[in-house]
Design a protein around this motif. Sequence first.
Motif: not given
Length: 300
Positions: A74-92, A118-121
């Motif tokens: 779902d691209p709308t969920k990925l868009a909720k990530c604050a930055d690239n690091e959050e997106k990467r963690v979400y994808e993993i 990482l805990q913060k993310i």
Amino acid sequence: MEVKEQNVNTTTQHNLEQKIISLARERPKGISDKDLAAEIPDSIKRAQIINKLLSQGYFDLFKQGSLLYYRFKDPTKLAKCADNEEKRVYEIIEEAGNKGIWMRDIRFKTNLIHTQQLQKILKSLETKKLIKVIKPVSAGKKKMYMLYNLEADESVTGGAWYQDQDFETEFVDVLNQQCYRFLEQKKEKVKNCNTGPIAARNMTFASSEEVWKFISDLGISKVTLSITNMEMILNTLVYDGKVERTFTGEGNNLYRAIQPLLNPPGLIRTPCGLCPVKKKCHDEGPITPIKCQYIKDWLE
């Protein structure tokens, strides 16, 4: 007239796109080209729609054996990530599917050296309800992460035999008794059968589907049991020597009650008999008999 036809075509394509997205949502493990062909037989139109959805970030493309699969993202969920690091963690975490992933594995894959970072993310993703924490039965004090909308795999939760990480010994015992009672009743019904000994013996067998329906109709289970769950219970009766199992020509299991010749082996009376992680149990490591809380409770 041409404008009207164009609007109809646009609406039709939009409906097909939504249909494919809905189908992919229902099958989180992925949909194959064969599944898509059943929905959209026109190969050219199908390719156009899939390419569009891929470009919009709705699917991950991957191979399973020789088959090509599309997994919903779902691209709308990925868009909720604050930055690239959050997106990467979400994808993993998304890649881990319904089996979850340990924090140390996320750290290794993202090269995020600082645990605090990482805990913060992870906390941020939890707050946004994009991911959730699960505690596997194999290591109850440790956290695993998976997408918020997924149901954890039985290998993680222990399935129907565990409730809040506790092995449901009484529940398993009740199911054992009721399954055996059903098979005994079936055996009693054909005692006066005059169709001959072979036919009478065949009539005492019941399929796992029959036993499952009997247990479901009793309403003694608070969780939804599958036929596979039922076969696990029936297999413990086989190991106890109370039931024998045979197979049909199609490979289906059939069961009948018998008179046990010996007392059941001790292993079947312990939590090990139905433990979903017994294959991972060794003398050393996170899963060992010495550390097992369920064996300690059983011994007490």
